[in-house]
Write a protein that holds these residues in place. Structure first.
Motif, mmCIF file in Angstrom:
data_model
loop_
_atom_site.group_PDB
_atom_site.id
_atom_site.type_symbol
_atom_site.label_atom_id
_atom_site.label_comp_id
_atom_site.label_asym_id
_atom_site.label_seq_id
_atom_site.Cartn_x
_atom_site.Cartn_y
_atom_site.Cartn_z
ATOM 1 N N ALA A 3 0.903 -1.245 -0.017
ATOM 2 C CA ALA A 3 -0.230 -0.195 0.018
ATOM 3 C C ALA A 3 0.825 1.256 0.043
ATOM 4 C CB ALA A 3 -0.841 -0.041 1.208
ATOM 5 N N PHE A 4 2.074 1.229 0.687
ATOM 6 C CA PHE A 4 2.979 2.243 0.838
ATOM 7 C C PHE A 4 3.991 2.392 -0.703
ATOM 8 C CE2 PHE A 4 1.656 1.500 5.060
ATOM 9 C CZ PHE A 4 1.160 2.641 5.330
ATOM 10 N N ARG A 5 4.133 1.666 -1.235
ATOM 11 C CA ARG A 5 5.063 1.368 -2.257
ATOM 12 C C ARG A 5 5.114 2.866 -3.175
ATOM 13 N NH1 ARG A 5 7.410 -3.789 -4.565
ATOM 14 N NH2 ARG A 5 9.059 -2.876 -6.248
ATOM 15 N N GLY A 6 4.010 3.137 -3.446
ATOM 16 C CA GLY A 6 3.954 4.359 -4.569
ATOM 17 C C GLY A 6 4.394 5.528 -3.763
ATOM 18 N N THR A 7 4.050 5.691 -2.527
ATOM 19 C CA THR A 7 4.397 6.821 -1.786
ATOM 20 C C THR A 7 6.027 6.638 -1.602
ATOM 21 O OG1 THR A 7 2.177 6.752 -0.643
ATOM 22 C CG2 THR A 7 3.925 8.006 0.778
ATOM 23 N N ILE A 8 6.377 5.596 -1.357
ATOM 24 C CA ILE A 8 7.867 5.422 -0.914
ATOM 25 C C ILE A 8 8.667 5.779 -2.144
ATOM 26 C CG2 ILE A 8 9.696 3.800 -0.532
ATOM 27 C CD1 ILE A 8 7.696 2.547 1.246
ATOM 28 N N GLU A 9 8.152 5.283 -3.423
ATOM 29 C CA GLU A 9 8.781 5.565 -4.861
ATOM 30 C C GLU A 9 8.918 7.202 -4.951
ATOM 31 O OE1 GLU A 9 6.539 2.946 -7.292
ATOM 32 O OE2 GLU A 9 8.291 1.329 -6.645
ATOM 33 N N ASP A 10 7.552 7.771 -4.586
ATOM 34 C CA ASP A 10 7.398 9.275 -4.772
ATOM 35 C C ASP A 10 8.509 10.026 -3.845
ATOM 36 O OD1 ASP A 10 5.719 8.715 -6.773
ATOM 37 O OD2 ASP A 10 3.955 9.130 -5.558
ATOM 38 N N TYR A 11 8.595 9.469 -2.480
ATOM 39 C CA TYR A 11 9.405 10.066 -1.671
ATOM 40 C C TYR A 11 10.935 10.100 -2.094
ATOM 41 C CZ TYR A 11 12.249 10.995 2.504
ATOM 42 O OH TYR A 11 13.305 11.546 3.492
ATOM 43 N N MET A 12 11.416 8.834 -2.567
ATOM 44 C CA MET A 12 12.604 8.566 -2.983
ATOM 45 C C MET A 12 12.894 9.583 -4.277
ATOM 46 S SD MET A 12 14.141 6.083 -1.365
ATOM 47 C CE MET A 12 15.521 5.484 -2.375
ATOM 48 N N ALA A 13 12.066 9.585 -5.161
ATOM 49 C CA ALA A 13 12.372 10.250 -6.445
ATOM 50 C C ALA A 13 12.483 11.889 -6.142
ATOM 51 C CB ALA A 13 11.139 10.180 -7.344
ATOM 52 N N HIS A 19 20.225 13.780 -4.349
ATOM 53 C CA HIS A 19 21.255 13.900 -3.485
ATOM 54 C C HIS A 19 22.025 12.471 -3.610
ATOM 55 C CE1 HIS A 19 19.636 17.277 -1.752
ATOM 56 N NE2 HIS A 19 18.473 16.736 -1.503
ATOM 57 N N VAL A 20 21.469 11.460 -3.552
ATOM 58 C CA VAL A 20 21.968 10.202 -3.864
ATOM 59 C C VAL A 20 21.336 9.306 -5.035
ATOM 60 C CG1 VAL A 20 22.690 7.829 -2.603
ATOM 61 C CG2 VAL A 20 22.424 10.241 -1.511
ATOM 62 N N PRO A 21 21.917 9.626 -6.336
ATOM 63 C CA PRO A 21 21.213 8.943 -7.533
ATOM 64 C C PRO A 21 21.365 7.411 -7.426
ATOM 65 C CG PRO A 21 23.044 10.391 -8.159
ATOM 66 C CD PRO A 21 23.133 10.326 -6.660
ATOM 67 N N ASP A 22 22.136 6.693 -6.861
ATOM 68 C CA ASP A 22 22.220 5.301 -6.952
ATOM 69 C C ASP A 22 21.384 4.635 -5.819
ATOM 70 O OD1 ASP A 22 24.088 6.130 -5.215
ATOM 71 O OD2 ASP A 22 25.532 4.604 -5.630
ATOM 72 N N ALA A 23 20.690 5.373 -4.759
ATOM 73 C CA ALA A 23 20.128 4.837 -3.832
ATOM 74 C C ALA A 23 18.902 3.991 -4.395
ATOM 75 C CB ALA A 23 19.432 6.011 -2.868
ATOM 76 N N TRP A 24 18.406 2.968 -3.668
ATOM 77 C CA TRP A 24 17.450 2.154 -3.850
ATOM 78 C C TRP A 24 16.654 1.623 -2.600
ATOM 79 C CZ3 TRP A 24 17.870 -2.992 -2.141
ATOM 80 C CH2 TRP A 24 19.276 -3.088 -2.063
ATOM 81 N N VAL A 25 15.550 1.103 -2.714
ATOM 82 C CA VAL A 25 14.477 0.209 -1.655
ATOM 83 C C VAL A 25 14.526 -0.962 -2.005
ATOM 84 C CG1 VAL A 25 12.685 0.297 -0.570
ATOM 85 C CG2 VAL A 25 13.415 2.726 -1.216
ATOM 86 N N ASP A 26 14.788 -1.858 -0.997
ATOM 87 C CA ASP A 26 14.594 -3.308 -1.220
ATOM 88 C C ASP A 26 13.226 -3.616 -0.579
ATOM 89 O OD1 ASP A 26 14.396 -6.120 -1.315
ATOM 90 O OD2 ASP A 26 16.435 -6.270 -0.219
ATOM 91 N N PHE A 27 12.042 -3.556 -1.212
ATOM 92 C CA PHE A 27 10.871 -3.593 -0.633
ATOM 93 C C PHE A 27 10.531 -5.086 0.000
ATOM 94 C CE2 PHE A 27 10.250 -0.407 -3.611
ATOM 95 C CZ PHE A 27 9.672 0.558 -2.905
ATOM 96 N N ASP A 28 11.664 -6.033 -0.126
ATOM 97 C CA ASP A 28 11.394 -7.450 0.441
ATOM 98 C C ASP A 28 12.011 -7.234 1.900
ATOM 99 O OD1 ASP A 28 10.596 -8.712 -1.786
ATOM 100 O OD2 ASP A 28 12.591 -9.155 -2.493
ATOM 101 N N LYS A 29 12.685 -6.312 2.079
ATOM 102 C CA LYS A 29 13.224 -6.239 3.500
ATOM 103 C C LYS A 29 12.796 -4.820 4.206
ATOM 104 C CE LYS A 29 17.506 -8.363 2.346
ATOM 105 N NZ LYS A 29 18.960 -8.137 2.270
#
Length: 74
Positions: A3-13, A19-29
């Motif tokens: 349910a939060f995946r879209g919000t998290i991706e928006d926040y990351m973008a 500031h950290v172009p190679d940052a990523w989120v491991d949604f499994d963890k």
């Protein structure tokens, strides 16, 4: 978490990737909640003052307190 995946991706973008172009989120963890270890990131060790200096301050404060109490008793 889905349910939060879209919000998290928006926040990351918006907030992280500029500031950290190679940052990523491991949604499994990913878990709901967070921990910010303040001391690990912001604590800067400041050595204590020399003992003689601290003792002199305490002695001076004791004298000041004694003078204030003396004024109350009279």
């Amino acid at each position: 978490m889905a349910a939060f995946r879209g919000t998290i991706e928006d926040y990351m973008a918006r907030e992280v990737l500029p500031h950290v172009p190679d940052a990523w989120v491991d949604f499994d963890k990913t878990k709901v909640g967070y921990e910010i270890p303040i001391n690990r990131h912001f604590y800067v060790y400041k050595p204590p003052r020399p003992l003689d200096e601290i003792e002199a301050d305490i002695t001076g404060l004791e004298g000041e307190i004694a003078g204030l109490l003396e004024g109350l008793v009279k």
